[in-house]
Design a protein around this motif. Structure first.
Motif, PDB file in Angstrom:
ATOM      1  N   LEU B 205     -14.820  64.468  69.054  1.00 19.65           N
ATOM      2  CA  LEU B 205     -14.464  64.939  70.404  1.00 19.65           C
ATOM      3  C   LEU B 205     -15.666  64.781  71.321  1.00 19.65           C
ATOM      4  CD1 LEU B 205     -12.611  68.229  69.381  1.00 19.65           C
ATOM      5  CD2 LEU B 205     -11.552  66.330  70.588  1.00 19.65           C
ATOM      6  N   THR B 206     -15.387  64.693  72.622  1.00 23.36           N
ATOM      7  CA  THR B 206     -16.455  64.499  73.622  1.00 23.36           C
ATOM      8  C   THR B 206     -16.575  65.733  74.509  1.00 23.36           C
ATOM      9  OG1 THR B 206     -15.950  62.151  73.627  1.00 23.36           O
ATOM     10  CG2 THR B 206     -17.259  62.967  75.475  1.00 23.36           C
ATOM     11  N   PHE B 207     -17.824  66.204  74.721  1.00 25.99           N
ATOM     12  CA  PHE B 207     -18.041  67.412  75.516  1.00 25.99           C
ATOM     13  C   PHE B 207     -19.202  67.230  76.491  1.00 25.99           C
ATOM     14  CE2 PHE B 207     -15.072  69.902  73.212  1.00 25.99           C
ATOM     15  CZ  PHE B 207     -15.133  69.457  71.905  1.00 25.99           C
ATOM     16  N   LEU B 229     -13.692  72.581  65.234  1.00 31.52           N
ATOM     17  CA  LEU B 229     -13.133  71.481  66.039  1.00 31.52           C
ATOM     18  C   LEU B 229     -11.751  71.086  65.539  1.00 31.52           C
ATOM     19  CD1 LEU B 229     -16.448  70.708  65.476  1.00 31.52           C
ATOM     20  CD2 LEU B 229     -15.841  69.070  67.248  1.00 31.52           C
ATOM     21  N   SER B 230     -10.895  70.728  66.476  1.00 30.59           N
ATOM     22  CA  SER B 230      -9.608  70.115  66.159  1.00 30.59           C
ATOM     23  C   SER B 230      -9.310  69.099  67.246  1.00 30.59           C
ATOM     24  CB  SER B 230      -8.480  71.150  66.134  1.00 30.59           C
ATOM     25  OG  SER B 230      -8.302  71.646  64.816  1.00 30.59           O
ATOM     26  N   PRO B 234     -10.158  72.543  72.581  1.00 38.22           N
ATOM     27  CA  PRO B 234     -11.530  72.994  72.882  1.00 38.22           C
ATOM     28  C   PRO B 234     -12.315  73.259  71.597  1.00 38.22           C
ATOM     29  CG  PRO B 234      -9.932  74.191  74.211  1.00 38.22           C
ATOM     30  CD  PRO B 234      -9.148  73.408  73.203  1.00 38.22           C
ATOM     31  N   ILE B 235     -13.609  73.007  71.669  1.00 40.06           N
ATOM     32  CA  ILE B 235     -14.492  73.366  70.550  1.00 40.06           C
ATOM     33  C   ILE B 235     -14.788  74.862  70.655  1.00 40.06           C
ATOM     34  CG2 ILE B 235     -16.600  72.838  71.865  1.00 40.06           C
ATOM     35  CD1 ILE B 235     -17.910  71.927  69.249  1.00 40.06           C
ATOM     36  N   VAL B 236     -14.941  75.516  69.507  1.00 40.74           N
ATOM     37  CA  VAL B 236     -15.350  76.922  69.509  1.00 40.74           C
ATOM     38  C   VAL B 236     -16.777  76.985  68.963  1.00 40.74           C
ATOM     39  CG1 VAL B 236     -14.728  79.267  68.878  1.00 40.74           C
ATOM     40  CG2 VAL B 236     -12.983  77.473  68.858  1.00 40.74           C
ATOM     41  N   VAL B 237     -17.677  77.549  69.749  1.00 40.28           N
ATOM     42  CA  VAL B 237     -19.077  77.730  69.321  1.00 40.28           C
ATOM     43  C   VAL B 237     -19.246  79.231  69.137  1.00 40.28           C
ATOM     44  CG1 VAL B 237     -21.499  77.414  69.948  1.00 40.28           C
ATOM     45  CG2 VAL B 237     -19.798  75.711  70.648  1.00 40.28           C
ATOM     46  N   GLU B 238     -19.411  79.661  67.878  1.00 39.49           N
ATOM     47  CA  GLU B 238     -19.406  81.110  67.600  1.00 39.49           C
ATOM     48  C   GLU B 238     -20.726  81.602  67.024  1.00 39.49           C
ATOM     49  OE1 GLU B 238     -16.752  82.618  64.465  1.00 39.49           O
ATOM     50  OE2 GLU B 238     -16.608  84.469  65.612  1.00 39.49           O
ATOM     51  N   TYR B 239     -21.220  82.657  67.657  1.00 40.57           N
ATOM     52  CA  TYR B 239     -22.412  83.369  67.152  1.00 40.57           C
ATOM     53  C   TYR B 239     -21.938  84.728  66.672  1.00 40.57           C
ATOM     54  CZ  TYR B 239     -24.974  79.763  69.671  1.00 40.57           C
ATOM     55  OH  TYR B 239     -25.448  78.547  70.115  1.00 40.57           O
ATOM     56  N   TYR B 250     -15.693  78.809  74.183  1.00 39.43           N
ATOM     57  CA  TYR B 250     -14.699  77.736  74.038  1.00 39.43           C
ATOM     58  C   TYR B 250     -15.000  76.715  75.130  1.00 39.43           C
ATOM     59  CZ  TYR B 250     -12.067  81.187  71.299  1.00 39.43           C
ATOM     60  OH  TYR B 250     -11.678  82.117  70.349  1.00 39.43           O
ATOM     61  N   LEU B 251     -15.023  75.435  74.738  1.00 41.06           N
ATOM     62  CA  LEU B 251     -15.321  74.387  75.733  1.00 41.06           C
ATOM     63  C   LEU B 251     -14.237  73.316  75.685  1.00 41.06           C
ATOM     64  CD1 LEU B 251     -17.129  73.013  77.810  1.00 41.06           C
ATOM     65  CD2 LEU B 251     -18.496  72.083  75.910  1.00 41.06           C
TER      66      LEU B 251
END
Lengths: 14, 257
Positions: B205-207, B229-230, B234-239, B250-251
């Motif tokens: 995916l491209t962001f 990623l799917s 949107p990608i999920v970046v989780e801390y 979410y991006l």
């Protein structure tokens, strides 16, 4: 480099 | 009334540093299960989701659900006045129009009280569906921060690809291009230094890098970051915030015309 989509288009408003 | 006492006040300081430049005004939704926050950035490309569970607080009381409208820059200014080792207590009356922040120094010899006006924010909440992601990568958060920063000096969009080998980050710009591959690596001493890849389908995916850069301001919250990623999602970046909850970003992807 592609078109930016909006986050709202993926997550519907509740 | 609402009252939450957090022994590790530095966590709240770090949360504000992570989101204050992405989101301007938002509601802190307080209920008996804790504090939640969900907000889009001004360009509606990214979404922030925060959860601080009541069980993570030393003392937590919430008689009625409250939506505390807060300007994050202002809250950040007040939290900067708290010491890293201070205990932070948040308090708000049910019908009040202010929130108070109390900072207690570790040996209780200095008590600070800050009071901030609340705002009326009618935020519509987005429904985030539970998703079985095609690829889930957990890696050291400092590593992810370094990669995103390095790629940002070469280009403004990143292609993130995940295969069973590992995760790759690529970009290109006027001066040239770059590709970084992080392989699955579980033979390290500390678990938090591992890079693990759970993959059901290879995905690419491209962001926009400027959002990924902004998300990495949350690096101080957790030694690890999880990227989910799917295809075409949107990608999920989780801390994860230890014993408290999480800060998720979410991006939305960029799609080829």
């Amino acid at each position: 480099k592609g078109r930016q989509t909006s986050i709202a288009s993926f997550f519907g408003a509740k | 009334m609402f009252e939450g006492r957090l022994l590790q006040g530095s966590l709240l300081k770090k949360v504000l540093e992570a989101i204050k430049d992405l989101v301007t005004d938002t509601n802190f939704d307080c209920s008996e299960t804790g504090i939640a926050l969900q907000a889009m950035d001004s360009s509606h490309v990214a979404l922030v989701s925060l959860l601080l569970k009541d069980t993570g607080f030393d003392h937590f009381r919430c008689d009625r659900n409250l939506a505390l409208g807060i300007n994050l820059q202002n809250m950040s200014k007040m939290l900067k006045c708290a010491g890293n080792d201070d205990i932070i207590t948040l308090k708000a009356e049910d019908e009040g129009d202010t929130i108070t922040f109390m900072f207690e120094s570790p040996n209780q010899d200095k008590i600070s009280d800050f009071e901030m006006k609340l705002m009326d924010i009618d935020s519509e909440h987005l429904g985030i569906p539970d998703t079985d992601y095609q690829a889930i990568v957990t890696m050291p958060s400092a590593e992810f921060q370094r990669i995103v920063r390095d790629l940002s000096s070469i280009g403004d969009t990143a292609v993130i690809g995940v295969t069973k080998e590992g995760i790759s980050f690529s970009t290109g710009g006027d001066i040239g291009k770059a590709n970084i591959v992080c392989r699955q690596n579980t033979n390290v001493d500390k678990e938090e230094d591992q890079t693990t890849v759970e993959i059901h389908e290879p995905v690419s995916l491209t962001f926009a890098l400027r959002y990924l850069n902004s998300f990495t301001k949350a690096t101080a919250l957790s030694p690890q970051v999880t990227l989910s990623l799917s295809k075409e999602l949107p990608i999920v970046v989780e801390y994860k915030i230890e014993k408290m909850g999480f800060l998720r970003f979410y991006l939305a992807p960029k799609i080829e015309e």
